[in-house]
Design an enzyme around this catalytic site. Structure first.
Site, PDB file in Angstrom:
ATOM      1  N   LYS A 131       0.833  -1.207   0.000  1.00  0.00           N
ATOM      2  CA  LYS A 131       0.000   0.000   0.000  1.00  0.00           C
ATOM      3  C   LYS A 131       0.861   1.247   0.000  1.00  0.00           C
ATOM      4  CE  LYS A 131      -4.527  -1.338   1.548  1.00  0.00           C
ATOM      5  NZ  LYS A 131      -5.610  -1.132   2.506  1.00  0.00           N
ATOM      6  N   LYS A 213      -3.801 -10.513  -7.180  1.00  0.00           N
ATOM      7  CA  LYS A 213      -5.057 -10.754  -6.462  1.00  0.00           C
ATOM      8  C   LYS A 213      -6.197  -9.922  -7.063  1.00  0.00           C
ATOM      9  CE  LYS A 213      -6.014  -8.668  -2.613  1.00  0.00           C
ATOM     10  NZ  LYS A 213      -6.114  -8.100  -1.257  1.00  0.00           N
ATOM     11  N   LYS A 216     -10.460  -4.408  -5.751  1.00  0.00           N
ATOM     12  CA  LYS A 216     -11.409  -3.366  -6.156  1.00  0.00           C
ATOM     13  C   LYS A 216     -10.745  -2.286  -7.001  1.00  0.00           C
ATOM     14  CE  LYS A 216     -12.286  -3.727  -1.242  1.00  0.00           C
ATOM     15  NZ  LYS A 216     -13.061  -3.581  -0.089  1.00  0.00           N
TER      16      LYS A 216
HETATM   17  P1  TYM Z   1     -10.287  -6.465   2.950  1.00  0.00           P
HETATM   18  O1  TYM Z   1     -11.349  -5.474   3.174  1.00  0.00           O
HETATM   19  O2  TYM Z   1      -9.175  -6.138   2.032  1.00  0.00           O
HETATM   20  O3  TYM Z   1     -10.880  -7.829   2.445  1.00  0.00           O
HETATM   21  C1  TYM Z   1     -11.978  -8.440   3.094  1.00  0.00           C
HETATM   22  C2  TYM Z   1     -11.871  -9.933   3.133  1.00  0.00           C
HETATM   23  O4  TYM Z   1     -11.907 -10.484   1.828  1.00  0.00           O
HETATM   24  C3  TYM Z   1     -10.763 -11.272   1.586  1.00  0.00           C
HETATM   25  N1  TYM Z   1     -10.352 -11.060   0.190  1.00  0.00           N
HETATM   26  C4  TYM Z   1     -10.107 -12.039  -0.663  1.00  0.00           C
HETATM   27  N2  TYM Z   1     -10.179 -13.368  -0.532  1.00  0.00           N
HETATM   28  C5  TYM Z   1      -9.869 -14.108  -1.624  1.00  0.00           C
HETATM   29  N3  TYM Z   1      -9.491 -13.570  -2.811  1.00  0.00           N
HETATM   30  C6  TYM Z   1      -9.422 -12.234  -2.982  1.00  0.00           C
HETATM   31  N4  TYM Z   1      -9.057 -11.723  -4.144  1.00  0.00           N
HETATM   32  C7  TYM Z   1      -9.734 -11.397  -1.872  1.00  0.00           C
HETATM   33  N5  TYM Z   1      -9.769 -10.058  -1.687  1.00  0.00           N
HETATM   34  C8  TYM Z   1     -10.159  -9.859  -0.409  1.00  0.00           C
HETATM   35  C9  TYM Z   1      -9.725 -10.750   2.567  1.00  0.00           C
HETATM   36  O5  TYM Z   1      -8.752 -11.724   2.855  1.00  0.00           O
HETATM   37  C10 TYM Z   1     -10.572 -10.425   3.762  1.00  0.00           C
HETATM   38  O6  TYM Z   1     -10.843 -11.571   4.524  1.00  0.00           O
HETATM   39  N6  TYM Z   1      -7.635  -5.921   7.094  1.00  0.00           N
HETATM   40  C11 TYM Z   1      -8.814  -6.537   6.553  1.00  0.00           C
HETATM   41  C12 TYM Z   1     -10.089  -6.087   7.221  1.00  0.00           C
HETATM   42  C13 TYM Z   1     -10.125  -6.279   8.707  1.00  0.00           C
HETATM   43  C14 TYM Z   1     -10.281  -7.501   9.389  1.00  0.00           C
HETATM   44  C15 TYM Z   1     -10.275  -7.164  10.775  1.00  0.00           C
HETATM   45  C16 TYM Z   1     -10.416  -8.815   8.980  1.00  0.00           C
HETATM   46  C17 TYM Z   1     -10.023  -5.285   9.628  1.00  0.00           C
HETATM   47  N7  TYM Z   1     -10.119  -5.824  10.871  1.00  0.00           N
HETATM   48  C18 TYM Z   1     -10.387  -8.135  11.759  1.00  0.00           C
HETATM   49  C19 TYM Z   1     -10.539  -9.785   9.985  1.00  0.00           C
HETATM   50  C20 TYM Z   1     -10.529  -9.451  11.333  1.00  0.00           C
HETATM   51  C21 TYM Z   1      -8.883  -6.161   5.085  1.00  0.00           C
HETATM   52  O7  TYM Z   1      -8.333  -5.212   4.633  1.00  0.00           O
HETATM   53  O8  TYM Z   1      -9.695  -6.939   4.364  1.00  0.00           O
END
Ligand code: TYM
Length: 347
Positions: A131, A213, A216
């Site tokens: 990032k 990956k 968005k």
């Molecule tokens: P975020 O918002 O980037 O993504 C949300 C969830 O979706 C999964 N994910 C994917 N899984 C498979 N293939 C993909 N291409 C893909 N893109 C996203 C991510 O692994 C995630 O599970 N830091 C976290 C958000 C967060 C969180 C937490 C998660 C904040 N606090 C506490 C668990 C527990 C994040 O940025 O996810």
């Protein structure tokens, strides 16, 4: 019985029986529309686990402002994301659905945990490195301490399990390290959580750059849950494959085809050998259109239900307000416990 387990009393025939459920916490950033990646890597499992576990699912808006947001868009996306959680099958009667900024304990515990996290640990986080390359003009302190806030999210609820995609594994591992360090000094304060990463769908790749990956930030390579069928069809039709022509699952050598197979498997629940046998001898065109059609089928009811729910803002407000109240009760208990251990005077 552990301190962390949630206790419920259920009637079973004539006698009262105690059911102890383990707790789950997970969250998604409202930094854009929800994607097929987050559905397959996370939400699908959230839904599958909601009956056996005591589930707390969050919209992590505090994390989202580590990158500049347009306030009106952020407000709209939080509401849409909540509607989508429900439309994906998360039942507000069974799970706590809430918005992170509504429960101030997240930011408070995050400060405390930050004092038990090393600069070096945070510097090694892959997501921070990526990032900060992408947002080189805004490498803010929040971006750096992002995983500490994530640890606070999880530890406040004494979560046993954290269902996430593979990209979040490193953050959950850091959360475990921070919790263990804290527990070693102050006693058993936090439950040490386990990541729960699905076997299929943990890393859905971009349709047009299958070595990256699905994210968005790349709309043509990414399927959004609210995409119209014709857009989904087009994106799959243009999916990048290879020139070898064989239908095989080999992510290193055939990332595009393997990604399509993984999406199909995650969508249908069929295992890989059966899927490969089914498409054997067919062209990539047929594979792409079959995967596209399957995804369209899965997303249709989600899109329709989201649109229906978004017409009832009052209902959504009730859900997130009630969710924050329930979440706060659990979070406050953990926070006060840490305050006491640290030597803060009672409020
Ligand atoms: P975020 O918002 O980037 O993504 C949300 C969830 O979706 C999964 N994910 C994917 N899984 C498979 N293939 C993909 N291409 C893909 N893109 C996203 C991510 O692994 C995630 O599970 N830091 C976290 C958000 C967060 C969180 C937490 C998660 C904040 N606090 C506490 C668990 C527990 C994040 O940025 O996810």
């Amino acid at each position: 019985m552990t301190e962390t387990a949630n206790q419920e009393t259920a009637k079973n025939g004539t006698e009262n029986q105690e059911i102890i459920k383990k707790r789950i916490f997970s969250g998604i950033q409202p930094s854009g529309e929800l994607t097929l990646g987050s559905y397959m890597g996370a939400i699908r499992n959230w839904k599958a686990l909601q009956d056996q576990y005591d589930c707390v699912y969050c919209i992590v808006d505090l994390h989202t402002i580590t990158v500049r947001q347009n306030p009106a868009d952020l407000r709209r996306r939080c509401m849409t994301q909540l509607a989508q959680y429900i439309a994906c099958g998360l039942d507000p009667e069974k799970c706590i659905l809430f918005i992170q900024s509504h429960v101030p304990e997240h930011a408070e515990l995050s400060w405390i945990l930050g004092c038990y996290t090393q600069f070096g640990e945070l510097s090694r986080m892959t997501q921070f490195k990526q990032k900060s390359q992408r947002h080189a003009d805004n490498i803010n302190a929040g971006l750096f301490t992002y995983p500490v806030l994530m640890a606070a999210d999880i530890l406040l609820y004494q979560a046993d399990l954290v269902p996430v995609g593979a990209d979040q594994k490193q953050h959950v591992e850091l959360c475990r390290d921070i919790a263990t360090r804290f527990n070693n000094i102050y006693g058993n304060i936090f439950t040490i959580p386990e990541p729960f990463i699905p076997e299929v769908g943990a890393r859905i790749m971009s349709l047009n750059r299958p070595e990256d990956k699905m994210s968005k930030s790349d709309p043509e390579g990414c399927v959004f849950l609210l995409d119209k069928p014709e857009d989904i069809k087009r994106k799959f039709k243009r999916a990048v494959t290879d020139s070898d022509g064989r239908i095989l699952y080999n992510p290193a050598e055939k990332p595009g085809v393997s990604n399509l197979l993984a999406i199909y498997s995650a969508a249908t629940g069929e295992n890989m050998p059966d899927i490969i046998a089914r498409f054997d001898g067919q062209g990539y065109g047929q594979l792409k259109s079959a995967v596209g059609d399957t995804v369209i089928e899965i997303l249709k009811p989600i899109r329709e239900e989201t649109e229906r729910l978004l017409k009832d803002k009052k209902y959504l407000e009730e859900i997130y307000k009630a969710g924050a109240e329930r979440a706060s009760k659990i979070a406050r208990k953990t926070l006060l416990k840490t305050h006491k251990k640290l030597g803060f005077l009672p409020r």
